[in-house]
Design a protein around this motif. Structure first.
Motif, PDB file in Angstrom:
ATOM      1  N   LEU A  84       0.743  -1.170   0.131  1.00 39.10           N
ATOM      2  CA  LEU A  84      -0.017  -0.025  -0.044  1.00 39.10           C
ATOM      3  C   LEU A  84       0.814   1.333  -0.026  1.00 39.10           C
ATOM      4  O   LEU A  84       0.299   2.335  -0.586  1.00 39.10           O
ATOM      5  N   ILE A  85       2.033   1.120   0.793  1.00 36.07           N
ATOM      6  CA  ILE A  85       2.885   2.406   0.923  1.00 36.07           C
ATOM      7  C   ILE A  85       3.590   2.695  -0.558  1.00 36.07           C
ATOM      8  O   ILE A  85       3.578   3.962  -1.030  1.00 36.07           O
ATOM      9  N   LYS A  86       3.644   1.721  -1.336  1.00 43.08           N
ATOM     10  CA  LYS A  86       4.154   1.902  -2.753  1.00 43.08           C
ATOM     11  C   LYS A  86       3.005   2.182  -3.807  1.00 43.08           C
ATOM     12  O   LYS A  86       3.293   3.377  -4.641  1.00 43.08           O
ATOM     13  N   ALA A  87       2.044   1.716  -3.484  1.00 46.10           N
ATOM     14  CA  ALA A  87       0.734   2.158  -4.505  1.00 46.10           C
ATOM     15  C   ALA A  87       0.261   3.410  -4.039  1.00 46.10           C
ATOM     16  O   ALA A  87      -0.113   4.328  -4.926  1.00 46.10           O
ATOM     17  N   LYS A  96       5.019   7.976  -8.223  1.00 50.29           N
ATOM     18  CA  LYS A  96       4.483   7.388  -9.431  1.00 50.29           C
ATOM     19  C   LYS A  96       5.009   6.339 -10.197  1.00 50.29           C
ATOM     20  O   LYS A  96       4.331   5.629 -11.064  1.00 50.29           O
ATOM     21  N   CYS A  97       6.289   6.220  -9.932  1.00 47.20           N
ATOM     22  CA  CYS A  97       7.164   4.991 -10.848  1.00 47.20           C
ATOM     23  C   CYS A  97       6.409   3.679 -10.284  1.00 47.20           C
ATOM     24  O   CYS A  97       6.634   2.676 -11.072  1.00 47.20           O
ATOM     25  N   TRP A  98       5.936   3.658  -9.018  1.00 43.61           N
ATOM     26  CA  TRP A  98       5.408   2.284  -8.834  1.00 43.61           C
ATOM     27  C   TRP A  98       3.993   2.113  -9.690  1.00 43.61           C
ATOM     28  O   TRP A  98       3.797   0.947  -9.979  1.00 43.61           O
ATOM     29  N   LEU A  99       3.191   3.102  -9.840  1.00 40.68           N
ATOM     30  CA  LEU A  99       2.108   2.824 -10.534  1.00 40.68           C
ATOM     31  C   LEU A  99       2.438   2.697 -12.450  1.00 40.68           C
ATOM     32  O   LEU A  99       1.429   1.906 -12.902  1.00 40.68           O
ATOM     33  N   ASP A 100       3.371   3.421 -12.785  1.00 38.20           N
ATOM     34  CA  ASP A 100       3.669   2.993 -14.172  1.00 38.20           C
ATOM     35  C   ASP A 100       4.725   1.802 -14.648  1.00 38.20           C
ATOM     36  O   ASP A 100       5.303   1.821 -15.602  1.00 38.20           O
ATOM     37  N   LEU A 101       4.757   1.246 -13.103  1.00 40.32           N
ATOM     38  CA  LEU A 101       5.729   0.105 -13.351  1.00 40.32           C
ATOM     39  C   LEU A 101       7.226   0.243 -13.579  1.00 40.32           C
ATOM     40  O   LEU A 101       8.168  -0.677 -14.101  1.00 40.32           O
ATOM     41  N   THR A 102       7.714   1.520 -13.488  1.00 35.07           N
ATOM     42  CA  THR A 102       9.031   1.645 -13.954  1.00 35.07           C
ATOM     43  C   THR A 102       9.984   1.703 -12.427  1.00 35.07           C
ATOM     44  O   THR A 102      11.031   2.090 -12.680  1.00 35.07           O
ATOM     45  N   ALA A 103       9.361   1.532 -11.404  1.00 31.66           N
ATOM     46  CA  ALA A 103      10.248   1.562 -10.119  1.00 31.66           C
ATOM     47  C   ALA A 103      11.527   0.832 -10.296  1.00 31.66           C
ATOM     48  O   ALA A 103      12.613   1.117  -9.601  1.00 31.66           O
ATOM     49  N   MET A 104      11.440  -0.446 -10.682  1.00 30.01           N
ATOM     50  CA  MET A 104      12.586  -1.391 -10.874  1.00 30.01           C
ATOM     51  C   MET A 104      13.789  -1.030 -11.894  1.00 30.01           C
ATOM     52  O   MET A 104      14.831  -1.442 -11.653  1.00 30.01           O
ATOM     53  N   CYS A 105      13.282   0.001 -12.558  1.00 31.58           N
ATOM     54  CA  CYS A 105      14.237   0.523 -13.459  1.00 31.58           C
ATOM     55  C   CYS A 105      15.266   1.480 -12.668  1.00 31.58           C
ATOM     56  O   CYS A 105      16.447   1.900 -13.246  1.00 31.58           O
ATOM     57  N   HIS A 106      14.779   1.926 -11.480  1.00 34.68           N
ATOM     58  CA  HIS A 106      15.538   2.960 -10.929  1.00 34.68           C
ATOM     59  C   HIS A 106      16.001   2.434  -9.470  1.00 34.68           C
ATOM     60  O   HIS A 106      17.079   2.725  -8.965  1.00 34.68           O
ATOM     61  N   HIS A 107      15.027   1.506  -8.799  1.00 31.31           N
ATOM     62  CA  HIS A 107      15.142   1.003  -7.349  1.00 31.31           C
ATOM     63  C   HIS A 107      16.533   0.213  -7.216  1.00 31.31           C
ATOM     64  O   HIS A 107      17.468   0.528  -6.129  1.00 31.31           O
ATOM     65  N   ILE A 108      16.999  -0.732  -8.035  1.00 33.62           N
ATOM     66  CA  ILE A 108      18.128  -1.553  -7.881  1.00 33.62           C
ATOM     67  C   ILE A 108      19.480  -0.509  -7.929  1.00 33.62           C
ATOM     68  O   ILE A 108      20.210  -0.861  -7.324  1.00 33.62           O
ATOM     69  N   GLU A 109      19.247   0.581  -8.754  1.00 25.73           N
ATOM     70  CA  GLU A 109      20.397   1.411  -8.702  1.00 25.73           C
ATOM     71  C   GLU A 109      20.366   2.302  -7.625  1.00 25.73           C
ATOM     72  O   GLU A 109      21.749   2.502  -6.982  1.00 25.73           O
ATOM     73  N   THR A 110      19.404   2.638  -7.198  1.00 22.45           N
ATOM     74  CA  THR A 110      19.396   3.649  -6.225  1.00 22.45           C
ATOM     75  C   THR A 110      19.283   2.994  -4.562  1.00 22.45           C
ATOM     76  O   THR A 110      18.862   3.741  -3.683  1.00 22.45           O
ATOM     77  N   GLN A 111      19.060   1.634  -4.271  1.00 19.06           N
ATOM     78  CA  GLN A 111      19.078   1.010  -3.179  1.00 19.06           C
ATOM     79  C   GLN A 111      20.209   1.289  -2.351  1.00 19.06           C
ATOM     80  O   GLN A 111      21.204   1.960  -2.772  1.00 19.06           O
ATOM     81  N   PRO A 112      20.012   1.162  -1.199  1.00 28.23           N
ATOM     82  CA  PRO A 112      21.208   1.441  -0.079  1.00 28.23           C
ATOM     83  C   PRO A 112      22.457   0.981  -0.481  1.00 28.23           C
ATOM     84  O   PRO A 112      23.558   1.672  -0.427  1.00 28.23           O
TER      85      PRO A 112
END
Length: 438
Positions: free
Chosen positions: A48-51, A55-71
């Protein structure tokens, strides 16, 4: 709290108090339900916190950035980040299915449905472990998923010889722990289980409101506890059944002569008033969620020291991405708190300010003073100054995964720093008249 519920001693079960249950005895039903409720809160809260977040979670592009910007990336993070874009979109969609849809299987009173969620939950956590160093978070989250399987399912996964021994041990334990329903220990165990269910339900009210009730929507809080106050009436305090003072974090209970003086003062004042205790500090039942927002670029914080204010040498952390030529490491489930603090501060992007980070100011002071314990938190040889630097500053700059390096078949030394700017003004050590910011 859940450890107490699942303890294999006579705390919540049917055996007499203090007696040990036979090896293989089943924990009380309330323990299984509590762990499944924990898994439900973790997964649905994260979904729910992602939804409701970026906006990138809703257009399904989150994983295009998350793996690079993770801790803290691991050696495989760059390979996952450079997957084809359709694969990354599919990963994001799977994340929504597992976190928003699968948890509802726990509410279905059918063993295969609950086992399906447990399997999806555990596979999902292992996939997150493979893509990055998220400390012990995912390893701990696997534990409530194991409670979604019954004995028959778990025994069926073992080799035949081991499964037969385990089944025999479970059958013997159940036979030895069977008690008449009206015996004292059985009634006491039932009452304790009912009390535990009532306490969990009462503590869950604000959590439910945060996820699905009026507090939901844009007001959802993540990784938070809620005020749940218990009021002890004055007559219990007068009887001495409940101590009139309660220890809380940051406050020591009265003891010795101070306690005697406090008791005399209360008697002179006409006795104690009612006592109100907030259970939030005990962290018994919280709400969860992670990565509701995802940075579209990776901003790295670099701390540097200098003797003359002209030549600056960087401080190197153990695992943080502070050197473009540093190879990522496997750390999970180990937690490097200083490296994580550095990443959390960088989540504000180019608006990051070291003056708003108390840990950064304390860290700089320790570097100026040459604190040995703080220097040990850095990488080996990460402090270029043996006894503290006269000047220390912080800067931040954008980093990006070098896909060009992949085409040249170079080793995955993944990140290229660029565009550095000031984060923390230069601070002078004690030799310059005390710590101050320029």
């Amino acid at each position: 709290m859940l450890a107490v519920l699942a303890a294999p001693a006579g705390l919540m079960g049917c055996s007499s108090p203090g007696s040990l249950l036979p090896a293989g005895a089943a924990p009380p039903l309330v323990a299984s339900l509590a762990f499944r409720w924990l898994a439900f809160r973790i997964m649905l809260g994260a979904g729910l916190i992602k939804a409701r977040g970026a906006k990138c979670w809703l257009d399904l592009t989150a994983m295009c950035h998350h793996i690079e910007t993770q801790p803290i990336p691991n050696p495989w993070s760059r390979a996952f980040h450079t997957l084809p874009r359709p694969a990354l979109l599919f990963m994001t969609a799977c994340n929504h299915v597992i976190e928003l849809v699968a948890p509802w299987l726990l509410l279905v009173p059918w063993t295969p449905a609950q086992a399906t969620f447990g399997a999806a939950h555990i596979v999902f956590q292992f996939s997150l472990i493979l893509t990055g160093n998220l400390s012990f978070l995912n390893w701990l989250t696997i534990v409530p998923g194991l409670w979604c399987f019954d004995d028959a399912t778990l025994v069926g996964l073992l080799p035949q010889a081991t499964a037969e021994q385990a089944a025999a041990a479970v059958a013997a334990a159940r036979a030895a722990s069977d008690q008449p329903w009206l015996c004292t220990s059985s009634v006491a165990g039932t009452l304790r289980s009912c009390a535990a269910v009532a306490a969990i339900a009462w503590l869950s009210v604000p959590v439910y409101n945060n996820l699905l009730g009026p507090r939901g929507g844009g007001k959802q809080r993540m990784n938070s506890g809620f005020e749940r106050r218990v009021t002890v009436p004055a007559w219990l305090l007068r009887l001495g059944l409940v101590p009139a003072t309660v220890s809380t974090p940051g406050r020591r209970a009265e003891d010795g002569e101070q306690a005697e003086l406090a008791q005399k003062r209360r008697r002179l004042e006409g006795g104690p008033a009612e006592l109100s205790v907030d259970l939030c500090s005990l962290r018994l039942l919280n709400t969860y969620g992670a990565f509701g927002s995802v940075n579209l670029e990776r901003v790295e914080i670099v701390f540097e020291g200098s003797r003359d204010g002209i030549a600056w040498l960087p401080y190197t952390f153990k695992a943080a991405v502070d050197d473009p030529m540093k190879r990522p490491r496997w750390l999970s489930p180990y937690h490097l708190r200083l490296d994580w603090c550095r990443w959390i501060a960088s989540c504000r992007g180019r608006r990051s300010s070291g003056l708003q980070e108390p840990w950064a100011l304390a860290f700089v002071r320790a570097l100026l003073e040459g604190d040995a314990e703080v220097r040990a938190l850095l990488a080996r040889g990460g402090d270029p100054f043996a006894s503290g630097a006269p000047l220390v500053r912080g800067s931040c700059g954008r980093s990006c995964t070098g896909t060009a390096l992949r085409r040249r078949r170079a080793p995955p030394r993944s990140l290229l720093a660029a565009g550095a700017r000031g984060l923390l003004p230069a601070a002078a050590g004690p030799g310059a008249g005390g710590v101050h910011h320029g």
